[in-house]
Design a protein around this motif. Structure first.
Motif, PDB file in Angstrom:
ATOM      1  N   PHE A 193       0.999  -1.186  -0.124  1.00  6.59           N
ATOM      2  CA  PHE A 193       0.020   0.005   0.069  1.00  6.59           C
ATOM      3  C   PHE A 193       0.824   1.391   0.097  1.00  6.59           C
ATOM      4  N   ILE A 194       1.802   1.057   0.865  1.00  4.18           N
ATOM      5  CA  ILE A 194       2.873   2.532   1.077  1.00  4.18           C
ATOM      6  C   ILE A 194       3.529   2.644  -0.086  1.00  4.18           C
ATOM      7  N   ALA A 195       3.862   1.615  -0.975  1.00  9.31           N
ATOM      8  CA  ALA A 195       4.676   1.770  -2.323  1.00  9.31           C
ATOM      9  C   ALA A 195       3.925   2.186  -3.389  1.00  9.31           C
ATOM     10  N   THR A 196       2.596   1.577  -3.258  1.00  7.67           N
ATOM     11  CA  THR A 196       1.805   2.201  -4.313  1.00  7.67           C
ATOM     12  C   THR A 196       1.589   3.827  -4.106  1.00  7.67           C
ATOM     13  N   ILE A 226       3.622   5.853  -2.651  1.00  5.46           N
ATOM     14  CA  ILE A 226       4.951   6.674  -3.242  1.00  5.46           C
ATOM     15  C   ILE A 226       4.971   6.752  -4.657  1.00  5.46           C
ATOM     16  N   ALA A 227       4.537   5.805  -5.277  1.00  6.13           N
ATOM     17  CA  ALA A 227       4.604   5.497  -6.721  1.00  6.13           C
ATOM     18  C   ALA A 227       3.435   6.906  -7.214  1.00  6.13           C
ATOM     19  N   LEU A 228       2.479   6.762  -6.690  1.00  3.63           N
ATOM     20  CA  LEU A 228       1.346   7.801  -7.127  1.00  3.63           C
ATOM     21  C   LEU A 228       1.985   9.155  -7.033  1.00  3.63           C
ATOM     22  N   VAL A 277       2.068  12.086  -9.554  1.00  2.00           N
ATOM     23  CA  VAL A 277       1.508  13.279  -9.496  1.00  2.00           C
ATOM     24  C   VAL A 277       2.230  14.491  -9.780  1.00  2.00           C
ATOM     25  N   ILE A 278       3.397  14.311  -8.813  1.00  2.62           N
ATOM     26  CA  ILE A 278       4.334  15.390  -8.855  1.00  2.62           C
ATOM     27  C   ILE A 278       4.765  15.796 -10.118  1.00  2.62           C
ATOM     28  N   GLY A 331       9.392  15.414  -4.805  1.00  3.83           N
ATOM     29  CA  GLY A 331       8.903  13.918  -5.286  1.00  3.83           C
ATOM     30  C   GLY A 331       9.785  13.099  -4.339  1.00  3.83           C
ATOM     31  N   PRO A 332       9.354  11.926  -4.059  1.00  2.00           N
ATOM     32  CA  PRO A 332       9.974  10.973  -3.212  1.00  2.00           C
ATOM     33  C   PRO A 332      11.466  10.731  -3.435  1.00  2.00           C
ATOM     34  N   LEU A 333      11.878  10.800  -4.687  1.00  2.00           N
ATOM     35  CA  LEU A 333      13.230  10.866  -5.096  1.00  2.00           C
ATOM     36  C   LEU A 333      13.984  11.869  -4.540  1.00  2.00           C
ATOM     37  N   GLN A 334      13.478  13.009  -4.539  1.00  2.00           N
ATOM     38  CA  GLN A 334      14.138  14.227  -3.911  1.00  2.00           C
ATOM     39  C   GLN A 334      14.004  14.117  -2.587  1.00  2.00           C
TER      40      GLN A 334
END
Lengths: 261, 257
Positions: free
Chosen positions: B17-20, B22-24, B28-29, B39-42
């Motif tokens: 669920f959490i992985a989904t 984060i992907a979302l 969106v970003i 974003g998550p990568l940043q």
């Protein structure tokens, strides 16, 4: 012991004496009388049951005897000494939730005897664990015990104190019928082995006839002693014998039909 | 075996669920123009920066240090006071109005006074956490005493315990489960308060990190990284306190009997 000039109710030497004990609760500025001039002698080693209609003040009477409540008038004495507060020589067994859930079976039995040496303590714990048949449960916590086991534990904790009087306040009232019958015979067995003075409050006439030397019948509130009934059948009592049934019927009649419901 | 596989999958449900999410988040970003969130990568890169500087460990220790002291000071003052006052009803009647007045004041409202008394520094933050923890613990201790079943007190009296032994062997164990539960909730509160306190009353700690990252160059990647670290530590604190509730001599207090 210089007793007053009263007629002893028991042939044995009086252990506990109550003289004109009245008790009233204060509620909203009003005084509600619960006990009305109760006088009673109980002999050493005697097994006395107190019965009466529900809410009549049986438990209050026991609490006054044990020193948890002070009588409004009159006095209670044990061995000639006035009772003013609870005393470790006289232990009460409560109807429910009387064992400490944060201590194991062993911890509960040891609760009142921490002053003894370790060896003595262990010996006494072992003795009473065996007596109430809780072997194998020494390290179990009360939430994991059945209702009957918890009550046996409470009895063991009380006996470990080596009390001269044991007060029991409807100790088996919350148990199922089968467990109750078993607990009665266990209590009788223990009483016959140790001969403490036992004062036992119950609303169950059968229980009283099965256990007691004498049965004190209270009236409805404010409670007076309506009758004191001696049961002279030797133990073990056969609950279908004619003598037993006669006592039971007499008692039911004394309490009145209102109570048979 | 498909059934077994599905069961296995069930265990990982939160992770999936959490992985989904984060992907979302990443998707969106990318779609939305302008500065909404890093974003998550940043954020991940931000965390790496923080770790490389070694500052983050210092800040975590600073925050935990303040929470520990503030919480412990509140615990060792509020619990004995609450138990005593709760036991003597008259004491409670005297103290209760004052407590009820002070309790709804947010600990953050004490920040100016904390700075006035203790200046900008650890003491101020510790004081704020202390204030935030003190009242909930005091009230719990007071009500825990009221809720001790009368039969335990009567057994204690019957067995002739002297006062000190009575407190140690009846009163304290009877209230322990409630106090542990309240401590867990209060520690969570302390962790909330420390972040806010550090934004104003000190120059270090995780709260300071967040406000500093924004003020010193709009580094929102560090802001979000800091928030995630705060969340993880809060969760770990809660888990540690929960472990206490499983201790056998406390466990009776949490189950329906």
């Amino acid at each position: 012991m210089a007793a007053e000039a009263t007629i002893p109710l028991s042939s044995r030497k009086a252990k506990l004496q109550m003289r004109d004990v009245s008790f009233a609760f204060e509620r909203d500025g009003k005084s509600i009388p619960v006990l009305d001039k109760i006088s009673l002698d109980i002999g050493d080693g005697e097994f006395v049951c107190v019965v009466g209609p529900s809410g009549c003040g049986k438990s209050t009477l026991l609490n006054v005897m044990a020193g948890f409540l002070s009588p409004t008038t009159g006095m209670v004495a044990i061995n000639g000494e006035t009772v003013r507060r609870p005393d470790p020589r006289r232990i009460m067994v409560f109807q429910d939730h009387g064992v400490f859930p944060w201590l194991t079976v062993e911890g509960n039995i040891e609760f009142g005897i921490s002053g003894l040496s370790t060896a003595e303590r262990k010996e006494r714990v072992a003795h009473y664990v065996q007596m109430v048949r809780l072997q194998g449960f020494e390290h179990t916590y009360p939430p994991d015990l059945s209702g009957g086991m918890k009550q046996r534990l409470q009895v063991a904790r009380a006996l470990a104190m080596n009390p001269d009087v044991l007060y029991l306040d409807e100790p088996f009232g919350a148990l199922d019928a089968i467990t109750r019958v078993m607990m009665r015979s266990e209590l009788l067995r223990i009483w016959q082995a140790e001969r403490r003075t036992i004062i036992f409050v119950t609303h169950d006439v059968d229980e009283a006839v099965q256990l007691a030397d004498r049965i004190v019948v209270l009236s409805s509130r404010p409670a007076r002693i309506q009758d004191v009934h001696s049961v002279d059948i030797p133990h073990p009592r056969n609950i279908s014998s004619s003598g037993y049934l006669q006592h039971r019927d007499d008692l039911l009649q004394k309490i009145g039909l209102a109570y048979s419901a | 075996m498909p059934v077994r596989f599905l069961k296995r999958l069930g265990q990982f449900r939160p992770v999936i669920f959490i992985a989904t999410l984060i992907a979302l988040w990443q998707v969106v970003i990318r779609q939305v123009p302008g500065q909404l969130l890093p974003g998550p990568l940043q954020v991940l890169r931000g965390m790496r920066d923080l770790l490389q500087h070694g500052l983050i460990l210092k800040y975590i220790v600073a925050s935990l240090f303040r929470v520990t002291w503030g919480f412990l000071l509140a615990l060792i003052t509020a619990v004995p006071l609450g138990l005593t006052v709760g036991w003597y009803r008259r004491g409670e009647m005297a103290l209760n109005p004052l407590v009820q007045l002070l309790r709804p004041i947010s600990p953050l409202a004490w920040i100016p006074i904390a700075i006035l008394w203790f200046g900008v520094g650890d003491l101020s933050a510790i004081f704020l956490i202390f204030v935030g923890c003190f009242f909930p613990l005091l009230l719990t201790a007071m009500s825990a005493v009221h809720n001790i079943p009368a039969v335990y007190v009567n057994v204690g009296r019957n067995f002739g315990l002297p006062p000190a032994a009575f407190v140690l062997r009846v009163l304290y164990p009877a209230v322990a489960p409630r106090l542990i539960l309240a401590s867990r909730i209060t520690l969570g509160l302390a962790w909330l308060v420390v972040v806010a306190a550090e934004m104003i009353a000190v120059n270090s700690g995780l709260g300071f990190l967040i406000i500093d990252a924004r003020n010193a160059g709009n580094r929102y990647d560090l802001v979000v990284a800091g928030m995630i670290i705060i969340g993880i530590i809060g969760l770990l604190l809660d888990q540690a306190m929960r472990a206490l509730e499983r201790v056998k001599s406390f466990r009776w207090g949490y189950s329906e009997e």
